[in-house]
Scaffold this motif. Structure first.
Motif, mmCIF file in Angstrom:
data_model
loop_
_atom_site.group_PDB
_atom_site.id
_atom_site.type_symbol
_atom_site.label_atom_id
_atom_site.label_comp_id
_atom_site.label_asym_id
_atom_site.label_seq_id
_atom_site.Cartn_x
_atom_site.Cartn_y
_atom_site.Cartn_z
ATOM 1 N N ALA A 1 -4.160 9.640 -1.089
ATOM 2 C CA ALA A 1 -3.796 10.897 -0.427
ATOM 3 C C ALA A 1 -3.312 11.977 -1.378
ATOM 4 C CB ALA A 1 -2.729 10.632 0.636
ATOM 5 N N TRP B 1 -1.765 4.355 -0.826
ATOM 6 C CA TRP B 1 -1.733 5.657 -0.156
ATOM 7 C C TRP B 1 -1.357 6.812 -1.077
ATOM 8 C CZ3 TRP B 1 -4.651 5.710 3.683
ATOM 9 C CH2 TRP B 1 -4.740 4.630 4.564
ATOM 10 N N LYS C 1 0.811 -1.220 0.000
ATOM 11 C CA LYS C 1 0.000 0.000 0.000
ATOM 12 C C LYS C 1 0.845 1.270 0.000
ATOM 13 C CE LYS C 1 -4.157 -1.873 2.171
ATOM 14 N NZ LYS C 1 -5.075 -1.772 3.330
#
Length: 224
Positions: free
Chosen positions: A178, A174, A169
């Motif tokens: 994000a 992420w 991840k």
């Protein structure tokens, strides 16, 4: 010829329509920008019908989160095979996970979920407790490999599985959630998975086996 499955009840179809409409609305407008009126219109049902299924927007959102987590967990149901190399088995498990992580709708909904969970620490704690109760397939696979003497026996399988997922991840989830990074290309995905598995096995495997040698391991059941 097996009998056809019974048709879904009208109530179930309406509930599914509400959930699918809510997914699209939350994805496009976020939690605060989505109203039950908007969901009802998108699902082509009355507002009363929406509230009959979901008494509040929070409960509707939590139902979607459960669907998101269940979808993620359902991919991980590997059966440990003593006759196959650990590396090959782990890559197969993570390839399924990578398919989900590269799904645009999954990433979009994850972004909405993360934003709302950060806004509500209580909801984040509740979700974390529910997730902790789920014993997914990867820890079970690891415990079987430990019992077979191929992974470190004293390691916490749940923690080890979390670490392995974290390695993937860090590059394939992420940054996309994000920072809006694009999904990884196929070659990048394979590189991330290979590196994650090799790092994991370098620490947790009982015998440090080079990837090439592990891949060439004879497909015979190990002697006890």
């Amino acid at each position: 010829m097996p009998p056809a499955p019974p048709p879904a009840r009208l109530t179930d179809r309406k509930r599914d329509a509400i959930v699918q409409a809510a997914v699209a609305e939350f994805r496009e407008h976020g939690f605060n920008g989505t109203s039950m009126d908007r969901v009802a219109a998108a699902a082509d049902v009355s507002k009363r019908t929406v509230y009959n299924h979901f008494p509040s927007k929070e409960e509707l959102f939590e139902a979607i989160l459960e669907q998101l987590w269940d979808r993620s967990q359902s991919l991980e149901d590997p059966a440990y095979d003593a006759a196959r190399p650990l590396r090959v088995q782990l890559l197969q498990v993570l390839e399924q996970k990578m398919q989900l992580l590269n799904d645009a709708s999954f990433i979009d909904l994850s972004r909405v979920a993360m934003a709302e969970i950060m806004r509500s620490p209580e909801r984040a704690q509740a979700m974390a407790e529910r997730l902790a109760e789920k014993d997914d397939g990867l820890p079970r696979w690891m415990r079987a490999a430990q019992k077979d003497g191929r992974l470190r026996p004293n390691a916490d399988a749940q923690r080890a599985a979390h670490q392995l997922h974290g390695l993937v991840k860090a590059f394939a989830f992420w940054p996309q959630v994000a920072m809006g990074r694009p999904a990884l290309a196929v070659a990048q995905q394979q590189k991330v998975l290979a590196d994650a598995v090799d790092m994991f096995l370098a620490y947790y495997a009982v015998e440090a086996v080079p990837p090439a040698a592990e891949a060439a391991r004879p497909a015979t059941k190990r002697k006890r």
